[in-house]
Motif scaffolding. Structure first.
Motif, PDB file in Angstrom:
ATOM      1  N   PHE A 124       0.822  -1.321  -0.043  1.00 49.77           N
ATOM      2  CA  PHE A 124      -0.102  -0.044  -0.145  1.00 49.77           C
ATOM      3  C   PHE A 124       0.918   1.095  -0.127  1.00 49.77           C
ATOM      4  CE2 PHE A 124      -3.472  -2.964   1.414  1.00 49.77           C
ATOM      5  CZ  PHE A 124      -4.295  -2.472   1.058  1.00 49.77           C
ATOM      6  N   THR A 125       2.055   1.361   0.426  1.00 52.49           N
ATOM      7  CA  THR A 125       2.846   2.288   0.706  1.00 52.49           C
ATOM      8  C   THR A 125       4.264   2.274  -0.357  1.00 52.49           C
ATOM      9  OG1 THR A 125       4.040   1.372   2.437  1.00 52.49           O
ATOM     10  CG2 THR A 125       2.470   2.968   3.001  1.00 52.49           C
ATOM     11  N   SER A 126       4.725   0.864  -0.776  1.00 53.78           N
ATOM     12  CA  SER A 126       5.884   0.728  -1.394  1.00 53.78           C
ATOM     13  C   SER A 126       5.598   0.580  -2.843  1.00 53.78           C
ATOM     14  CB  SER A 126       6.506  -0.327  -0.888  1.00 53.78           C
ATOM     15  OG  SER A 126       5.971  -1.578  -1.155  1.00 53.78           O
ATOM     16  N   SER A 127       4.330   0.247  -3.333  1.00 57.31           N
ATOM     17  CA  SER A 127       4.239  -0.117  -4.741  1.00 57.31           C
ATOM     18  C   SER A 127       2.392   0.096  -5.087  1.00 57.31           C
ATOM     19  CB  SER A 127       4.339  -1.667  -4.995  1.00 57.31           C
ATOM     20  OG  SER A 127       5.727  -2.049  -4.593  1.00 57.31           O
ATOM     21  N   VAL A 128       2.387   1.235  -5.692  1.00 51.99           N
ATOM     22  CA  VAL A 128       1.151   1.525  -5.965  1.00 51.99           C
ATOM     23  C   VAL A 128       0.891   2.230  -7.469  1.00 51.99           C
ATOM     24  CG1 VAL A 128       0.292   1.864  -3.583  1.00 51.99           C
ATOM     25  CG2 VAL A 128       1.473   3.992  -4.831  1.00 51.99           C
ATOM     26  N   LYS A 129       2.030   2.430  -8.081  1.00 49.60           N
ATOM     27  CA  LYS A 129       1.979   2.807  -9.406  1.00 49.60           C
ATOM     28  C   LYS A 129       2.280   2.292 -10.422  1.00 49.60           C
ATOM     29  CE  LYS A 129       2.128   7.241 -11.960  1.00 49.60           C
ATOM     30  NZ  LYS A 129       2.661   8.741 -11.919  1.00 49.60           N
ATOM     31  N   PHE A 130       1.729   1.771 -11.452  1.00 47.02           N
ATOM     32  CA  PHE A 130       2.181   0.693 -12.391  1.00 47.02           C
ATOM     33  C   PHE A 130       1.778   1.216 -14.030  1.00 47.02           C
ATOM     34  CE2 PHE A 130       0.901  -1.449  -8.669  1.00 47.02           C
ATOM     35  CZ  PHE A 130       2.251  -1.867  -8.145  1.00 47.02           C
ATOM     36  N   ASP A 131       2.588   0.913 -15.007  1.00 42.37           N
ATOM     37  CA  ASP A 131       2.540   1.005 -16.289  1.00 42.37           C
ATOM     38  C   ASP A 131       1.904   0.013 -17.196  1.00 42.37           C
ATOM     39  OD1 ASP A 131       3.317   3.592 -15.985  1.00 42.37           O
ATOM     40  OD2 ASP A 131       5.448   3.163 -16.293  1.00 42.37           O
ATOM     41  N   VAL A 132       1.474  -1.174 -16.324  1.00 44.79           N
ATOM     42  CA  VAL A 132       0.873  -2.384 -16.979  1.00 44.79           C
ATOM     43  C   VAL A 132      -0.496  -2.519 -16.525  1.00 44.79           C
ATOM     44  CG1 VAL A 132       1.266  -4.835 -16.827  1.00 44.79           C
ATOM     45  CG2 VAL A 132       3.279  -3.481 -16.948  1.00 44.79           C
ATOM     46  N   PRO A 133      -1.610  -2.983 -17.175  1.00 45.82           N
ATOM     47  CA  PRO A 133      -2.628  -3.203 -16.933  1.00 45.82           C
ATOM     48  C   PRO A 133      -2.677  -4.250 -15.722  1.00 45.82           C
ATOM     49  CG  PRO A 133      -2.778  -3.046 -19.356  1.00 45.82           C
ATOM     50  CD  PRO A 133      -1.367  -3.122 -18.775  1.00 45.82           C
TER      51      PRO A 133
END
Length: 378
Positions: free
Chosen positions: A305-314
């Protein structure tokens, strides 16, 4: 007295003969068991067959060894048509490859009809396990680099610009970290039993199990659980996770499978699986312990929830409604919190931690819809 003494002397040879017969019987049983294990362990996958039991022409069902970042790593590749899009399946655990169990539960409809799937035994796991593996290489960073190399191998071999990535349980954590660093390789990411904040997930599971045990007056489970404090520093010891929590999750059908799972099911699936040699089947258990010790603590320290929340993959999540091994509630909240070009959450009402195995027809339907939204290109 003399008669008793003579009788005892006469009985002694009989006892020795009986002991010898028992010994030879045990040896015979062990020998037969070893023969059965060897017969079921040729180390080669059976060909994919159609509903009539005939081998499918031009299909792939093979065991492959590839040098991945300095270590010989094994994988199984299956598909009815090598021209189909490719999926890399990241198994859970850490350290527990599951093709033997997936194929054990397999029905007529399977994902391999529409996709070519690579079931990779990760570093330190299954047939890739080797006692000489340096424990210092058992890191998330190294596993991400290994995943990248396997992906590059699959792209080159099958002439694909991008592939699909499935992560199950621990594999969903590894998958998230991989698409963060190498988004250009993937058409879409699908998390099954998606890890988010595993420490909080374990507390939710503990509270559910204890409350349920009290509701049904399961005194044995109550006694086991009340020895632990879910908010103490040493709560999530391997002793609790392996010896207590896993058994209760499966007992209450909120663990690996909602239909229930016995340890004998795992043993039987491994016993009849022909893809592993006998030695590789032993390594399956050794790798499960080795990987769990070195990698599971990493999950407990991270909060996606804090370390990985933005992605460029569906980004898609498939979750069983009864999953307490990895919280279904937290997984849904995580999808709401993250940013991705496309995202969707799929709940499977009759599953726990493994909806792809418990409701395979529905899972295939969902995955094919995802693939239509994110089509592969040569």
């Amino acid at each position: 007295m003399r008669e008793n003494k003579d009788g005892g002397m006469q009985n002694a040879p009989r006892k020795r003969r009986k002991a010898v017969m028992v010994l030879f019987s045990i040896i015979g049983i062990v020998f037969i068991c070893l023969l059965l294990i060897m017969a079921n362990s040729p180390g080669k996958l059976a060909p994919l067959k159609d509903e009539q039991g005939n081998a499918i022409e031009n299909s792939i069902s093979e065991k492959v060894w590839v040098d991945i970042n300095g270590i010989k790593q094994g994988m199984f590749i299956r598909g009815e048509n090598p021209q189909n899009p490719v999926i890399l399946y990241l198994h859970g655990g850490p350290g527990t490859p599951m093709l033997q169990f997936i194929s054990y539960l397999e029905k007529n409809e399977r994902l391999e009809k529409y996709f070519t799937i690579c079931y990779w035994d990760q570093r330190g796991s299954g047939m890739t396990y080797n006692k000489s593996t340096d424990p210092s290489t058992m890191t998330v960073e190294q596993m991400v680099e290994d995943t990248h190399k396997v992906t590059e191998y699959l792209k080159e071999r099958f002439g694909q610009d991008k592939i699909y990535l499935i992560g199950h349980s621990w594999g969903s954590y590894l998958g998230v970290k991989t698409i963060e660093k190498y988004p250009e390789n993937y058409l879409a990411y699908i998390g099954i039993g998606q890890v988010t904040n595993q420490t909080e997930s374990e507390r939710l599971a503990y509270n559910y199990m204890l409350n349920h045990a009290k509701e049904i007056n399961d005194k044995d489970v109550i006694k086991k659980l009340e020895k632990y404090d879910p908010y103490s520093d040493d709560f999530l010891s391997l002793d609790y996770l392996v010896k207590v929590r896993t058994g209760i999750l499966n007992k209450y059908k909120i663990g690996h499978l909602h239909q229930g799972l016995a340890f004998t099911d795992i043993l039987k699936s491994l016993f009849v699986f022909k893809g592993y040699t006998a030695g590789e089947k032993i390594n399956w258990f050794l790798g499960a312990d080795f990987s769990m010790i070195h990698l599971f603590p990493v999950i407990l320290k991270d909060d996606l929830f804090t370390s990985s929340v933005k992605f460029d993959v569906p980004f898609y999540i498939v979750q069983g409604a009864y999953d307490y091994q990895v919280s279904q509630v937290l997984a849904e909240k995580y999808l709401d919190a993250l940013e991705a070009p496309k995202k969707a959450f799929f709940i499977f009402s009759d599953s726990a931690h493994s909806p792809n195995m418990e409701e395979p027809e529905k899972f295939i339907e969902v995955f094919r819809k995802i693939a239509l939204e994110n089509p592969a290109q040569k």
